[in-house]
Scaffold this active site. Structure first.
Site, short mmCIF file in Angstrom:
data_model
loop_
_atom_site.label_atom_id
_atom_site.label_comp_id
_atom_site.label_asym_id
_atom_site.label_seq_id
_atom_site.Cartn_x
_atom_site.Cartn_y
_atom_site.Cartn_z
N SER A 164 42.52 63.39 85.40
CA SER A 164 42.38 64.49 86.37
C SER A 164 42.35 63.92 87.78
CB SER A 164 41.06 65.23 86.12
OG SER A 164 41.05 65.71 84.80
N GLU B 85 39.23 63.24 92.46
CA GLU B 85 38.28 62.59 91.55
C GLU B 85 38.65 61.11 91.47
OE1 GLU B 85 37.72 64.56 87.75
OE2 GLU B 85 37.40 62.64 86.77
N ARG C 43 30.73 64.19 87.87
CA ARG C 43 31.57 62.99 88.11
C ARG C 43 30.99 62.13 89.24
NH1 ARG C 43 32.60 65.22 84.47
NH2 ARG C 43 34.56 66.05 83.69
C1 LIG Z 1 44.74 60.00 80.56
C2 LIG Z 1 43.36 60.00 81.17
C3 LIG Z 1 42.42 60.93 80.78
C4 LIG Z 1 41.15 60.95 81.36
N1 LIG Z 1 40.25 61.88 80.93
C5 LIG Z 1 39.02 61.94 81.48
C6 LIG Z 1 38.07 62.92 81.05
O1 LIG Z 1 38.33 63.72 80.16
N2 LIG Z 1 36.86 62.94 81.65
C7 LIG Z 1 36.52 62.05 82.63
O2 LIG Z 1 35.39 62.12 83.13
N3 LIG Z 1 37.39 61.10 83.04
C8 LIG Z 1 38.63 61.03 82.51
N4 LIG Z 1 39.53 60.07 82.92
C9 LIG Z 1 39.16 59.17 84.03
C10 LIG Z 1 38.66 57.76 83.56
O3 LIG Z 1 39.08 57.48 82.26
C11 LIG Z 1 37.15 57.63 83.67
O4 LIG Z 1 36.72 57.86 84.99
C12 LIG Z 1 36.66 56.25 83.19
O5 LIG Z 1 35.26 56.23 83.09
C13 LIG Z 1 37.11 55.11 84.12
O6 LIG Z 1 36.82 53.90 83.44
P1 LIG Z 1 37.51 52.55 83.85
O7 LIG Z 1 36.94 51.46 83.00
O8 LIG Z 1 38.96 52.69 83.81
O9 LIG Z 1 36.98 52.37 85.34
P2 LIG Z 1 37.76 52.13 86.72
O10 LIG Z 1 38.72 53.25 86.97
O11 LIG Z 1 38.32 50.75 86.75
O12 LIG Z 1 36.54 52.23 87.75
C14 LIG Z 1 35.85 53.44 87.91
C15 LIG Z 1 34.62 53.21 88.80
O13 LIG Z 1 33.65 52.47 88.09
C16 LIG Z 1 33.26 51.31 88.84
N5 LIG Z 1 32.91 50.27 87.86
C17 LIG Z 1 33.66 49.87 86.80
N6 LIG Z 1 32.97 48.98 86.05
C18 LIG Z 1 31.78 48.77 86.68
C19 LIG Z 1 30.63 47.96 86.41
N7 LIG Z 1 30.55 47.17 85.33
N8 LIG Z 1 29.60 47.99 87.29
C20 LIG Z 1 29.65 48.80 88.40
N9 LIG Z 1 30.71 49.60 88.70
C21 LIG Z 1 31.75 49.58 87.84
C22 LIG Z 1 34.46 50.99 89.69
O14 LIG Z 1 34.10 50.22 90.83
C23 LIG Z 1 34.92 52.39 90.07
O15 LIG Z 1 34.12 52.88 91.11
C24 LIG Z 1 40.81 60.02 82.36
C25 LIG Z 1 41.76 59.05 82.76
C26 LIG Z 1 43.02 59.04 82.17
C27 LIG Z 1 44.01 57.99 82.60
#
Ligand SMILES: Cc1cc2nc3c(=O)[nH]c(=O)nc-3n(C[C@H](O)[C@H](O)[C@H](O)COP(=O)(O)OP(=O)(O)OC[C@H]3O[C@@H](n4cnc5c(N)ncnc54)[C@H](O)[C@@H]3O)c2cc1C
Length: 345
Positions: free
Chosen positions: A236, A333, A163
């Protein structure tokens, strides 16, 4: 098109459904929009948001939040077995998983159902069911906000770990905007059933297509994890702690059988969910925030109106209780953004 909105309400931009705003919100559709942002447009600190599914907003953000709507799929190579496909950072990652499975391309199916955008998936090195996104990443296309140039960052420079990636740390953090991710998918690789819980779904017959694996993964996830469209969470909340073999012996000596994964360097990863459950914290709540019953690694906005103080107080309770019992410090996380974001045990 570049859109600049001041005092933007972020309540609909985070899956935890925390109420907060930012001083300025800038969204863009194409790389040229991004390049047209002038340094003077970026007031205060800069944060790039995706779907907001891994963040906890702890209050109003005093700076600029950037948001990508760059969406494209470009097939850059196909040798009959392997396909190289570049996906726009603003595209929904699960839509890419679905697309790959529908084309009988192996590689992304175990990561099905993870919310969020493709750029963020590469920042987070998302992982599930024995796979991590780094396994299929070839290269990232980025826009460097400081030099204002496009840069291609190969896999070797992404410093991928559990992660974690170079994009979460200096000098990349806040400066390197991911605009596209190049993935390598395979027509012949076959399923990755290294995760026991997933292998159990195929005891009768091995899956013949990535779509079969995707459907099994979606079924398992649906039974355990809260649906973000129904109940707020950021998935998580804590990372699984990695401990020394000595610490593992100490804990298993006191607790009996402890679920764990042995890592190649001799250290041992213990599921944080097990530690939290063992402390009797399943279902524990503070205000409107609650530890999810079916997966205690997840904190949910149970009432729909939980405040960030509720979540932070529950986070502290979990960290302190686990530390008192096991002498292990859990680390979140979920990224905390805003005032009072530091939670100390
Ligand atoms: C119900 C649920 C289940 C989940 N299950 C999992 C799982 O099984 N495994 C897992 O690993 N995660 C899981 N997650 C966590 C999450 O979905 C991931 O971390 C996902 O990749 C976040 O994506 P996001 O677009 O929402 O990013 P955000 O939460 O908006 O941002 C995450 C990070 O990415 C950066 N970022 C975003 N876009 C860019 C860009 N274009 N350039 C540079 N930096 C950027 C942000 O600054 C931040 O640091 C889960 C979340 C939920 C709500």
């Amino acid at each position: 098109m570049l859109q600049i909105i001041d005092n933007y309400d972020l309540s609909g931009s985070n899956t935890f459904r925390m109420k907060a705003s930012c001083r300025r919100f800038i969204s863009y559709d194409i790389i040229q929009d991004l390049a047209s942002i002038r340094p003077a447009d970026l007031t205060g600190p800069v944060f790039h948001i995706g779907a907001g599914s891994n963040i906890l907003l702890t209050g109003d953000y005093p700076g600029t939040v950037l948001f990508s709507r760059i969406k494209y799929y470009d097939i850059l190579g196909d040798n009959g077995d392997e396909m190289l496909v570049e996906v726009g950072a603003g595209a929904t990652f699960d839509e890419f998983c679905s697309w790959a499975a529908s084309k009988h391309l192996w590689g992304a199916e175990n990561l099905s159902g993870i919310p969020g955008q493709t750029g963020a998936a590469a920042v987070q090195n998302i992982g599930a069911y024995g796979a991590e996104v780094k396994d299929i990443v070839v290269r990232l296309q980025c826009f460097n906000l400081e030099t204002r140039r496009l840069e291609a960052i190969p896999l070797e420079k992404c410093a991928y770990a559990y992660r974690d990636s170079a994009f979460k740390h200096e000098p990349f953090k806040g400066k390197m905007i991911i605009t596209g991710v190049l993935f390598r998918l395979s027509r012949s690789k076959g399923p990755n059933l290294s995760y026991k819980g997933l292998a159990r779904a195929f005891t009768q017959a091995s899956p013949k297509s990535p779509m079969e694996v995707r459907e099994a993964v979606l079924g398992i996830r649906g039974a355990k994890l809260p649906d973000p469209s129904v109940i707020g969470s950021a998935g998580s909340f804590f990372k699984n702690p990695v401990v020394s073999p000595e610490d593992f012996c100490r804990i298993s000596g006191a607790e009996g059988e402890v679920p764990h994964f042995d890592l190649p360097d001799g250290s041992v990863k213990i599921p944080a969910a097990w530690l939290i459950d063992r402390c009797g914290l399943k279902g524990a709540s503070v205000g409107g925030a609650q530890v999810w019953e079916s997966q205690p690694l997840v904190i949910v906005n149970r009432s729909g109106s939980a405040s960030s103080s509720d979540v932070l107080a529950l986070e502290s309770l979990i960290i302190n209780t686990v530390n008192e019992r096991f002498n292990i410090i859990l680390h979140p996380e979920v990224e905390h953004l805003g005032p009072g974001a530091e939670v100390k045990p």
